[in-house]
Motif scaffolding. Structure first.
Motif, short mmCIF file in Angstrom:
data_model
loop_
_atom_site.label_atom_id
_atom_site.label_comp_id
_atom_site.label_asym_id
_atom_site.label_seq_id
_atom_site.Cartn_x
_atom_site.Cartn_y
_atom_site.Cartn_z
N VAL A 88 0.86 -1.18 0.00
CA VAL A 88 0.00 0.00 0.00
C VAL A 88 0.90 1.23 0.00
N TYR A 89 0.56 2.22 -0.83
CA TYR A 89 1.35 3.44 -0.94
C TYR A 89 0.61 4.60 -0.29
N ARG A 90 1.36 5.42 0.42
CA ARG A 90 0.79 6.57 1.11
C ARG A 90 1.64 7.80 0.83
N THR A 91 1.02 8.96 0.92
CA THR A 91 1.72 10.22 0.75
C THR A 91 1.73 10.97 2.08
N GLY A 92 2.87 11.55 2.42
CA GLY A 92 2.97 12.35 3.63
C GLY A 92 4.21 12.04 4.42
N ASN A 93 4.69 13.03 5.18
CA ASN A 93 5.93 12.86 5.92
C ASN A 93 5.72 12.77 7.44
N ASP A 94 4.50 12.50 7.86
CA ASP A 94 4.23 12.30 9.29
C ASP A 94 4.52 10.83 9.62
N LEU A 95 5.80 10.54 9.80
CA LEU A 95 6.27 9.16 9.97
C LEU A 95 7.07 9.03 11.25
N ASP A 96 7.14 7.81 11.75
CA ASP A 96 7.97 7.51 12.91
C ASP A 96 9.43 7.49 12.46
N LEU A 97 10.24 8.35 13.03
CA LEU A 97 11.64 8.47 12.63
C LEU A 97 12.40 7.16 12.81
N ASN A 98 12.09 6.41 13.84
CA ASN A 98 12.77 5.12 14.05
C ASN A 98 12.47 4.14 12.93
N GLU A 99 11.23 4.14 12.43
CA GLU A 99 10.88 3.27 11.31
C GLU A 99 11.61 3.70 10.04
N VAL A 100 11.70 4.99 9.82
CA VAL A 100 12.39 5.50 8.64
C VAL A 100 13.87 5.15 8.70
N THR A 101 14.48 5.37 9.85
CA THR A 101 15.90 5.05 10.03
C THR A 101 16.15 3.56 9.84
N ALA A 102 15.28 2.73 10.37
CA ALA A 102 15.42 1.27 10.21
C ALA A 102 15.32 0.89 8.73
N LEU A 103 14.43 1.54 8.00
CA LEU A 103 14.30 1.27 6.57
C LEU A 103 15.59 1.68 5.83
N TYR A 104 16.12 2.85 6.17
CA TYR A 104 17.36 3.30 5.51
C TYR A 104 18.47 2.28 5.75
N GLU A 105 18.56 1.77 6.97
CA GLU A 105 19.58 0.76 7.29
C GLU A 105 19.35 -0.53 6.50
N ALA A 106 18.10 -0.94 6.39
CA ALA A 106 17.76 -2.20 5.72
C ALA A 106 17.82 -2.09 4.21
N SER A 107 18.02 -0.90 3.68
CA SER A 107 18.10 -0.73 2.24
C SER A 107 19.50 -0.37 1.78
N THR A 108 20.41 -0.19 2.67
CA THR A 108 21.79 0.28 2.48
C THR A 108 21.88 1.79 2.27
N LEU A 109 20.77 2.51 2.17
CA LEU A 109 20.84 3.96 2.03
C LEU A 109 21.41 4.59 3.30
N GLY A 110 21.27 3.89 4.41
CA GLY A 110 21.82 4.36 5.67
C GLY A 110 23.33 4.56 5.63
N GLU A 111 24.01 3.88 4.71
CA GLU A 111 25.45 4.05 4.56
C GLU A 111 25.80 5.45 4.05
N ARG A 112 24.85 6.11 3.41
CA ARG A 112 25.11 7.42 2.80
C ARG A 112 24.23 8.52 3.38
N ARG A 113 23.60 8.27 4.51
CA ARG A 113 22.76 9.27 5.16
C ARG A 113 23.15 9.34 6.64
N PRO A 114 22.93 10.49 7.28
CA PRO A 114 23.34 10.67 8.68
C PRO A 114 22.37 10.04 9.68
N ILE A 115 22.18 8.73 9.57
CA ILE A 115 21.14 8.07 10.38
C ILE A 115 21.43 8.08 11.88
N GLN A 116 22.68 8.33 12.27
CA GLN A 116 23.00 8.40 13.70
C GLN A 116 22.63 9.76 14.29
#
Length: 140
Positions: free
Chosen positions: A7-35
């Protein structure tokens, strides 16, 4: 085992921990300041076009972009969880970002080295004229 409905949704009202976990699980976290939670929160909060992909209650994909909704949409982040890649989620996130950006707005992005070969297959054209100035670099 059947794939879960995405399911696709639009909007940036998201849980930051979920977003950070996704970045880590996609390898994008290697190139973003997730810490740096403050910086990540600002990145998410100030993006004016965010599309997410969900498998039940799990965040499995995100497109974080900036658009003027008339001329250009800058796709700054595209991330799909490793376990959900190669299912068309990234392509659909881009498609929805393109549609939301407006009928005449072009989509511009900087590809991660590992993803350089992904975008031409979707119809993106390589433009070697891109320039970048790091945030802490001084102008000469």
């Amino acid at each position: 085992m059947p794939r879960p409905l995405i399911v696709y949704r639009t909007g940036n009202d998201l849980d930051l921990n979920e977003v950070t976990a996704l970045y880590e699980a996609s390898t994008l976290g290697e190139r973003r300041p997730i810490q740096d939670q403050t910086r990540m929160q600002a990145m998410l909060q100030h993006a004016n076009l965010v599309i997410t992909a969900w498998a039940h209650t799990q965040l499995v994909g995100i497109s974080r972009a900036f658009s003027d909704f008339a001329f250009v949409t800058y796709l700054s982040d595209l991330a799909v969880h490793r376990d959900f890649q190669k299912q068309g989620i990234g392509k659909e996130l881009i498609r929805q970002t393109q549609l939301a950006g407006g009928p005449h707005a072009k989509v511009v992005l900087l590809a991660a080295p590992a993803a350089e070969q992904y975008y031409p297959h979707l119809g993106f054209t390589h433009r070697p004229q891109a320039w970048m100035l790091d945030g802490d670099a001084a102008l000469h």
